[in-house]
Structure formats: structure tokens, C-alpha cells
Write a protein that holds these residues in place. Structure first.
Motif, mmCIF file in Angstrom:
data_model
loop_
_atom_site.group_PDB
_atom_site.id
_atom_site.type_symbol
_atom_site.label_atom_id
_atom_site.label_comp_id
_atom_site.label_asym_id
_atom_site.label_seq_id
_atom_site.Cartn_x
_atom_site.Cartn_y
_atom_site.Cartn_z
ATOM 1 N N PHE A 119 -31.582 -8.859 7.853
ATOM 2 C CA PHE A 119 -31.363 -9.522 9.126
ATOM 3 C C PHE A 119 -32.547 -10.413 9.486
ATOM 4 O O PHE A 119 -33.697 -10.135 9.155
ATOM 5 C CB PHE A 119 -31.092 -8.501 10.229
ATOM 6 N N SER A 120 -32.232 -11.480 10.218
ATOM 7 C CA SER A 120 -33.193 -12.568 10.398
ATOM 8 C C SER A 120 -34.040 -12.457 11.654
ATOM 9 O O SER A 120 -35.102 -13.055 11.720
ATOM 10 C CB SER A 120 -32.419 -13.893 10.433
ATOM 11 N N ASP A 121 -33.564 -11.750 12.674
ATOM 12 C CA ASP A 121 -34.325 -11.720 13.926
ATOM 13 C C ASP A 121 -34.034 -10.441 14.686
ATOM 14 O O ASP A 121 -33.275 -10.435 15.639
ATOM 15 C CB ASP A 121 -33.988 -12.929 14.798
ATOM 16 N N GLU A 122 -34.655 -9.358 14.251
ATOM 17 C CA GLU A 122 -34.534 -8.095 14.975
ATOM 18 C C GLU A 122 -35.551 -8.016 16.106
ATOM 19 O O GLU A 122 -35.274 -7.473 17.172
ATOM 20 C CB GLU A 122 -34.729 -6.921 13.998
ATOM 21 N N GLU A 123 -36.740 -8.555 15.885
ATOM 22 C CA GLU A 123 -37.852 -8.356 16.813
ATOM 23 C C GLU A 123 -37.763 -9.219 18.073
ATOM 24 O O GLU A 123 -38.288 -8.837 19.119
ATOM 25 C CB GLU A 123 -39.185 -8.655 16.104
ATOM 26 N N GLY A 124 -37.156 -10.411 17.977
ATOM 27 C CA GLY A 124 -37.116 -11.304 19.134
ATOM 28 C C GLY A 124 -38.438 -11.972 19.438
ATOM 29 O O GLY A 124 -38.664 -12.427 20.567
ATOM 30 N N THR A 125 -39.324 -12.074 18.459
ATOM 31 C CA THR A 125 -40.676 -12.577 18.696
ATOM 32 C C THR A 125 -40.681 -14.029 19.160
ATOM 33 O O THR A 125 -41.446 -14.391 20.061
ATOM 34 C CB THR A 125 -41.515 -12.450 17.412
ATOM 35 N N ARG A 126 -39.845 -14.866 18.567
ATOM 36 C CA ARG A 126 -39.925 -16.298 18.875
ATOM 37 C C ARG A 126 -39.230 -16.667 20.180
ATOM 38 O O ARG A 126 -39.782 -17.418 20.991
ATOM 39 C CB ARG A 126 -39.322 -17.115 17.723
ATOM 40 N N PHE A 127 -38.023 -16.175 20.397
ATOM 41 C CA PHE A 127 -37.235 -16.618 21.548
ATOM 42 C C PHE A 127 -37.101 -15.563 22.644
ATOM 43 O O PHE A 127 -36.422 -15.786 23.639
ATOM 44 C CB PHE A 127 -35.845 -17.068 21.081
ATOM 45 N N GLY A 128 -37.732 -14.398 22.446
ATOM 46 C CA GLY A 128 -37.742 -13.383 23.487
ATOM 47 C C GLY A 128 -36.477 -12.555 23.580
ATOM 48 O O GLY A 128 -36.351 -11.717 24.465
ATOM 49 N N LYS A 129 -35.522 -12.773 22.678
ATOM 50 C CA LYS A 129 -34.277 -12.006 22.660
ATOM 51 C C LYS A 129 -34.157 -11.320 21.318
ATOM 52 O O LYS A 129 -34.075 -11.975 20.275
ATOM 53 C CB LYS A 129 -33.080 -12.932 22.887
ATOM 54 N N ALA A 130 -34.183 -9.996 21.333
ATOM 55 C CA ALA A 130 -34.130 -9.232 20.086
ATOM 56 C C ALA A 130 -32.708 -9.157 19.541
ATOM 57 O O ALA A 130 -31.737 -9.429 20.237
ATOM 58 C CB ALA A 130 -34.670 -7.826 20.326
ATOM 59 N N LEU A 131 -32.607 -8.809 18.258
ATOM 60 C CA LEU A 131 -31.340 -8.502 17.590
ATOM 61 C C LEU A 131 -30.405 -9.707 17.477
ATOM 62 O O LEU A 131 -29.183 -9.555 17.418
ATOM 63 C CB LEU A 131 -30.609 -7.356 18.308
ATOM 64 N N LEU A 132 -30.961 -10.913 17.398
ATOM 65 C CA LEU A 132 -30.107 -12.092 17.296
ATOM 66 C C LEU A 132 -29.297 -12.091 16.002
ATOM 67 O O LEU A 132 -28.094 -12.371 16.006
ATOM 68 C CB LEU A 132 -30.945 -13.364 17.398
ATOM 69 N N GLY A 133 -29.947 -11.786 14.874
ATOM 70 C CA GLY A 133 -29.256 -11.828 13.591
ATOM 71 C C GLY A 133 -28.124 -10.830 13.514
ATOM 72 O O GLY A 133 -26.993 -11.166 13.124
ATOM 73 N N SER A 134 -28.395 -9.586 13.884
ATOM 74 C CA SER A 134 -27.351 -8.558 13.797
ATOM 75 C C SER A 134 -26.305 -8.720 14.891
ATOM 76 O O SER A 134 -25.143 -8.324 14.705
ATOM 77 C CB SER A 134 -27.970 -7.159 13.838
ATOM 78 N N SER A 135 -26.658 -9.312 16.026
ATOM 79 C CA SER A 135 -25.655 -9.574 17.060
ATOM 80 C C SER A 135 -24.615 -10.567 16.566
ATOM 81 O O SER A 135 -23.417 -10.439 16.875
ATOM 82 C CB SER A 135 -26.321 -10.113 18.332
ATOM 83 N N ALA A 136 -25.058 -11.556 15.788
ATOM 84 C CA ALA A 136 -24.111 -12.523 15.226
ATOM 85 C C ALA A 136 -23.136 -11.818 14.283
ATOM 86 O O ALA A 136 -21.930 -12.080 14.300
ATOM 87 C CB ALA A 136 -24.860 -13.633 14.503
ATOM 88 N N VAL A 137 -23.646 -10.897 13.457
ATOM 89 C CA VAL A 137 -22.784 -10.167 12.522
ATOM 90 C C VAL A 137 -21.826 -9.253 13.274
ATOM 91 O O VAL A 137 -20.662 -9.084 12.883
ATOM 92 C CB VAL A 137 -23.641 -9.367 11.525
ATOM 93 N N ALA A 138 -22.278 -8.684 14.374
ATOM 94 C CA ALA A 138 -21.436 -7.783 15.163
ATOM 95 C C ALA A 138 -20.426 -8.516 16.024
ATOM 96 O O ALA A 138 -19.569 -7.887 16.657
ATOM 97 C CB ALA A 138 -22.309 -6.895 16.047
#
Length: 411
Positions: A119-138
Motif C-alpha cells: 500500500f502506498s499511503d498508510e501513514e498520511g505523512t504528506r497530505f495529513g490523511k492516513a490510509l489513502l492507498g487502502s481506502s481506494a482498494v476498499a
């Protein structure tokens, strides 16, 4: 373990590990992961959200898949194992379990395929929103996120395009219920429980519920030298007393993890009584109801503190996630995998106070997790650690868990 070191060298910061969403470093680690996936017998592709995926198909091309994985992005100045070890273990489990089909291609020996997700963005470091990558898959992507911006003012939409992705195709990353048998993730424990128990591995029972707030305390800015104490409405003192109250309430009867991680005073001059203070609050708990009761107690305490000090306060909730309970069947196969892989008679069962991609995947598939011992429990820090011996045990246990699941009837 060598590949963990190799990925650690892909960083935006010299002498530290920093790798954020939709960055050149993200692209580089995706290419490395794709190469390792192919070496293990999988076909590899990058999806519409920038997640790197590898597939080991079942004999039936229409069969559902079991997803294994974790994330490759990091916090700033990170350790080298958070998320990363779970992706690499998933790739190695495929290498261990694959069989050769009549056409000479690798395939899954089970009635389901195996898919590895980096997954590409679990931490949310850049945009302040975590779980972006897995949210797209879900399939839970929120179009309001396109307007999120990073520290340089680049929007998420702009970053997508710069990375070579099409924002209009984000829906293509989503999975439908029935496409996934389940999601299994191996992860270092981001706490000290296994270290204290002197155990290598644990079954995860659930992922913590969480709420996050940004709070503002309003007082009055006045001259520090000329304002007597009985006339002061010091916002920083009110916020400081509130932070201590958070610790007292959460450590007491509520048994919730509460953290004030940010605290700022304004106008921020050395000779001015602070007229405003802003602070963050992160609440986590095993159960949603207990977490919410703690927040109610904190609200009442803040009313008392601010009323006594002549201050006003308000809060804005910026994140809310319910607890995700691991599926009983997946807990069972992970437990059986640990027993088979380590000989442990009664593996530990822990709940995870830290968030994981499984929080998103729970919307579309059953979720299970395996924890690996993290000496001293430190994480999100360069001293984060896991031993090669524990990773070896974890690989054996995860492979056994998948094999046990493969013996179950697929619904």
C-alpha cells in the motif's frame, strides 16, 4: 532483512528514512517491489491509487484472492520495518507456497489466488490523511480528499497527475465484496507487550478505534509584565491543564490511550500572556463505547477548567475510525500458523492500539493480523527493530496460516 535495508536507502532525507505518497521515492520502491514480486512468480501492476500489487493466480482464473500485505510509505525519520517487513514477508510467503502449473507458470495451490499489496499511503505523512492507498482498494475513497494539500501547497489531485495517475480513474482500484477471501497482514508490534512476555509472535484480535481532535482555547493576550495574575486569562495555562487532565482521565477508569501531541501558543512572544492556544488530541481504545465515554469525561473537565480560568474552548473532530475486529476464522488460522511454525502451546493474543491498512480493508473483506516482537516496543523512530530470527518464525507462521485457510471451504 537485506531488502529492508535496501528499501531504507530510498529516502527523501539524507541520513534518515522519509518516504511519502506520490513522491519519487514512492515510485522507486514500487519498482523494487514489482521486481521482487515477479521473482517470486507473480505478475505485478500498479493500481489507480499508486498501490503496487502482485498476483499469484489460482487454477481457476475467476477464483477470489487472499490479499497479503502492508505499506511501503513512512513517517518522517522513520524506522525500517514498520509496514515494510509485512510487504516483504508476504512476497516470501508466495515464494514458499507457489506451485508450477501445467503451462509452467507459478500459481496458487489453493482454491483462491494470493495477491500481495504494497500500500502506498498508510501513514498520511504528506497530505495529513492516513490510509489513502487502502481506502481506494476498499472502495471508500472520498472525493473531498482531492483538495487536501501538502506543506508546499500541492493538492492531492495535482500530485496524482504529477505521479502519472489519473484522478478520474481512482474507482478502478476498488474491490467488490466477494473478490477477496480475506486480508492478512504481518506487522511489527508497535508496543512492548511481546518483548515483555518474551514471545516472538502474537495473534491480533482487533485494531483500535480512534478519534482525533484539534482544540482551541481562547483567552486574552496582554502584557506579561503589567498584567497581575488575578487579571490573566492565559490560554496556554488552560491548555496545559487540559493536557494533564487528558492523561489523568485516560489512565484512570476509562483505560484509553490519550495523547496531546501538538501544543502551540499565540501570539507566541516571550513577553505576552498567550491569548490563544491550540492543541491536538488523539484518543484510541479497544472499544468504541469506552473511547467515547472518555471523550465525554474530557469535555466535562475542559468545561470546568476553562470556566474557572475565564477561558473559552472549542474542538473540531478531524478523524474518527471504529474498532475493526479481526475475523474469528482468520484469528484461528493465524493462531494455528504460530503453533505450527513455533511450537508455542498458547500464542499471545493482543489488540493493536496502532492503526493499520486492515482498518480500511475491513469494509470489503475479513481481516486478520500477525504481530512480530519489537524489542523495547519503539516504532516511528530509527531505533525500531525486529530480529531476523523472529522474522523467520513469522514467515513460517504466516505461510502455515495461509495453508490452513486453504484447507477451509471458500464461501
Amino acid at each position: 532483512m537485506a531488502r529492508c535495508d535496501e528499501l531504507a536507502r530510498v529516502s527523501a532525507d539524507e541520513g534518515a528514512i522519509t518516504r511519502v505518497y506520490l513522491s519519487p521515492e514512492h515510485a522507486r520502491v514500487n519498482r523494487l517491489a514489482a521486481e521482487w514480486m515477479r521473482e517470486a512468480g507473480m505478475t505485478a501492476r500498479q493500481d489507480a491509487a499508486g498501490n503496487q500489487l502482485g498476483l499469484l493466480p489460482a487454477a481457476d482464473p475467476d477464483a477470489p484472492v487472499l490479499m497479503l500485505g502492508s505499506h511501503l510509505d513512512t513517517v518522517i525519520d522513520a524506522g525500517r520495518f514498520d509496514g515494510i517487513v509485512g510487504v516483504l514477508m508476504a512476497i516470501e510467503v508466495v515464494r514458499l507456497l507457489r506451485v508450477e502449473g501445467e503451462d509452467g507458470r507459478s500459481r496458487s495451490p489453493f482454491p483462491f489466488g494470493i495477491e500481495v499489496a504494497a500500500f502506498s499511503d498508510e501513514e498520511g505523512t504528506r497530505f495529513g490523511k492516513a490510509l489513502l492507498g487502502s481506502s481506494a482498494v476498499a472502495g471508500t475513497w472520498d472525493d473531498a480528499w482531492w483538495d487536501l494539500t501538502d506543506a508546499d501547497g500541492t493538492s492531492l489531485r495535482e500530485a496524482f497527475r504529477e505521479f502519472g495517475l489519473d484522478p478520474g480513474r481512482i474507482g478502478e482500484a476498488a474491490r467488490r465484496p466477494g473478490e477477496l477471501v480475506g486480508y492478512l497482514e504481518a506487522h511489527i508490534e508497535q508496543g512492548p507487550e511481546l518483548h515483555r512476555r518474551d514471545e516472538s509472535l502474537a495473534v491480533v484480535s482487533s485494531i483500535a478505534s480512534a478519534r482525533r481532535f484539534q482544540l482551541v482555547v481562547e483567552g486574552e493576550a496582554r502584557h506579561a509584565g503589567g498584567t497581575p495574575y488575578d487579571m490573566r486569562r492565559d490560554a496556554l495555562l488552560g491548555a496545559s491543564e487540559a493536557a494533564l487532565a487528558v492523561e489523568r482521565i485516560c489512565r484512570g477508569e476509562h483505560h484509553i490511550i490519550g495523547t496531546v501531541g501538538q501544543l502551540e501558543a499565540f501570539p507566541g512572544a516571550v513577553n505576552v500572556v498567550p491569548g490563544e492556544a491550540r492543541f491536538s488530541l488523539d484518543l484510541r481504545g479497544e472499544f468504541d463505547e469506552r473511547r467515547d465515554r472518555a471523550w465525554g469525561a474530557i469535555e466535562r473537565e475542559l468545561d470546568e477548567i476553562m470556566g474557572r480560568r475565564g477561558l473559552r474552548w472549542h474542538a473540531r473532530e478531524v478523524h474518527s475510525a471504529p474498532a475493526v475486529f479481526c475475523a474469528p476464522l482468520l484469528q484461528d488460522v493465524v493462531r494455528e500458523g504460530i503453533v505450527a511454525g513455533t511450537g508455542a502451546a498458547e500464542p499471545a493474543t493482543l489488540f493493536s492500539p496502532a492503526g493499520h491498512d486492515g482498518m480500511s480493508l475491513g469494509a470489503v473483506a475479513p481481516v486478520g493480523m500477525l504481530f512480530l516482537r519489537n524489542p523495547d516496543g519503539i516504532s516511528h523512530h530509527p531505533d525500531e527493530a525486529v530480529s531476523a530470527a523472529d522474522v523467520a518464525l513469522g514467515l513460517r507462521a504466516l505461510a502455515e496460516a495461509v495453508a490452513h485457510l486453504g484447507a477451509e471451504p471458500v464461501a
